[in-house]
Design a protein around this motif. Structure first.
Motif, PDB file in Angstrom:
ATOM      1  N   ALA A  97       6.679  -8.656  -1.316  1.00 31.51           N
ATOM      2  CA  ALA A  97       5.738  -9.808  -0.507  1.00 31.51           C
ATOM      3  C   ALA A  97       5.659  -9.309   0.305  1.00 31.51           C
ATOM      4  O   ALA A  97       3.754  -9.458   0.992  1.00 31.51           O
ATOM      5  N   TRP A  98       6.252  -8.975   1.275  1.00 27.12           N
ATOM      6  CA  TRP A  98       5.710  -8.377   2.343  1.00 27.12           C
ATOM      7  C   TRP A  98       5.088  -7.530   3.019  1.00 27.12           C
ATOM      8  O   TRP A  98       3.866  -7.628   3.564  1.00 27.12           O
ATOM      9  N   ALA A  99       5.005  -6.886   2.125  1.00 26.07           N
ATOM     10  CA  ALA A  99       4.295  -5.090   1.280  1.00 26.07           C
ATOM     11  C   ALA A  99       2.944  -5.276   0.504  1.00 26.07           C
ATOM     12  O   ALA A  99       1.901  -5.325   1.589  1.00 26.07           O
ATOM     13  N   ALA A 100       3.001  -6.114  -0.196  1.00 25.18           N
ATOM     14  CA  ALA A 100       2.530  -6.920  -0.406  1.00 25.18           C
ATOM     15  C   ALA A 100       1.078  -7.067   0.410  1.00 25.18           C
ATOM     16  O   ALA A 100      -0.197  -6.891  -0.200  1.00 25.18           O
ATOM     17  N   LYS A 101       0.692  -8.215   1.057  1.00 22.65           N
ATOM     18  CA  LYS A 101      -0.039  -8.657   2.436  1.00 22.65           C
ATOM     19  C   LYS A 101      -0.442  -7.895   2.904  1.00 22.65           C
ATOM     20  O   LYS A 101      -1.405  -8.220   2.993  1.00 22.65           O
ATOM     21  N   GLN A 102       0.298  -6.554   3.354  1.00 25.87           N
ATOM     22  CA  GLN A 102      -0.788  -5.723   4.415  1.00 25.87           C
ATOM     23  C   GLN A 102      -1.399  -4.819   3.075  1.00 25.87           C
ATOM     24  O   GLN A 102      -2.128  -3.590   4.001  1.00 25.87           O
ATOM     25  N   MET A 103      -2.186  -4.799   1.990  1.00 26.91           N
ATOM     26  CA  MET A 103      -2.534  -3.355   0.796  1.00 26.91           C
ATOM     27  C   MET A 103      -3.420  -4.696   0.110  1.00 26.91           C
ATOM     28  O   MET A 103      -3.392  -6.170  -0.414  1.00 26.91           O
ATOM     29  N   GLY A 104      -4.280  -4.519  -0.198  1.00 28.73           N
ATOM     30  CA  GLY A 104      -5.894  -5.024  -0.259  1.00 28.73           C
ATOM     31  C   GLY A 104      -5.679  -4.862  -2.542  1.00 28.73           C
ATOM     32  O   GLY A 104      -4.353  -3.789  -2.168  1.00 28.73           O
ATOM     33  N   ASP A 105      -6.433  -5.314  -2.814  1.00 30.92           N
ATOM     34  CA  ASP A 105      -6.449  -5.127  -4.617  1.00 30.92           C
ATOM     35  C   ASP A 105      -6.581  -4.086  -4.917  1.00 30.92           C
ATOM     36  O   ASP A 105      -5.733  -3.855  -5.578  1.00 30.92           O
ATOM     37  N   HIS A 106      -7.317  -2.956  -3.907  1.00 34.63           N
ATOM     38  CA  HIS A 106      -7.474  -2.231  -4.789  1.00 34.63           C
ATOM     39  C   HIS A 106      -6.055  -0.872  -5.521  1.00 34.63           C
ATOM     40  O   HIS A 106      -6.329  -0.016  -5.647  1.00 34.63           O
TER      41      HIS A 106
END
Length: 125
Positions: free
Chosen positions: A30-39
């Protein structure tokens, strides 16, 4: 819902500054997903989708210092370069001299560098 990386690898930095790499198909914390866009994520039903199992573990953090100097500081310097053929040029002998603590600044010819290394007691054969 767990998110999986799409077609390309993605690299993010954690709160402590360590870089983490995520390969296609890997589940992202989750901590990493917050830094990434949907792409960055696999589309439902597409290649790398959340329905596909992932066999590989997450990539370990990358230490930028590892890329700069891969040599082991406790490792002995390598033997002398060859005298003839590939790898026998002035740059190879200059590096060998410097790796062995022989000052060759101001010396421009390979044979003179070899002589300076030999005079310093460093093996040249």
């Amino acid at each position: 819902m767990a998110k999986k990386i799409g077609e390309f690898a993605v690299y993010v930095q954690d709160g402590e500054g360590a870089v983490h790499g995520f390969l296609p198909g890997q589940v992202v914390p989750a901590w990493a997903a917050k830094q990434m866009g949907d792409h960055c994520f696999a589309q439902e039903g597409g290649e790398g989708s959340a329905d596909e199992p992932v066999d590989e573990p997450p990539a370990p953090p990358v230490d930028p210092g590892d890329a700069e100097d891969p040599a082991d500081p406790d490792e002995e310097p390598a033997g002398p370069p060859p005298r003839h053929g590939a790898g026998s040029g002035e740059p190879a002998w200059r590096k060998y001299a410097e790796d062995n603590g022989v000052d060759v600044d101001g010396i421009s010819k390979r044979d003179d560098i070899i002589a300076a290394v030999a005079d310093a007691g460093v093996p040249v054969e």
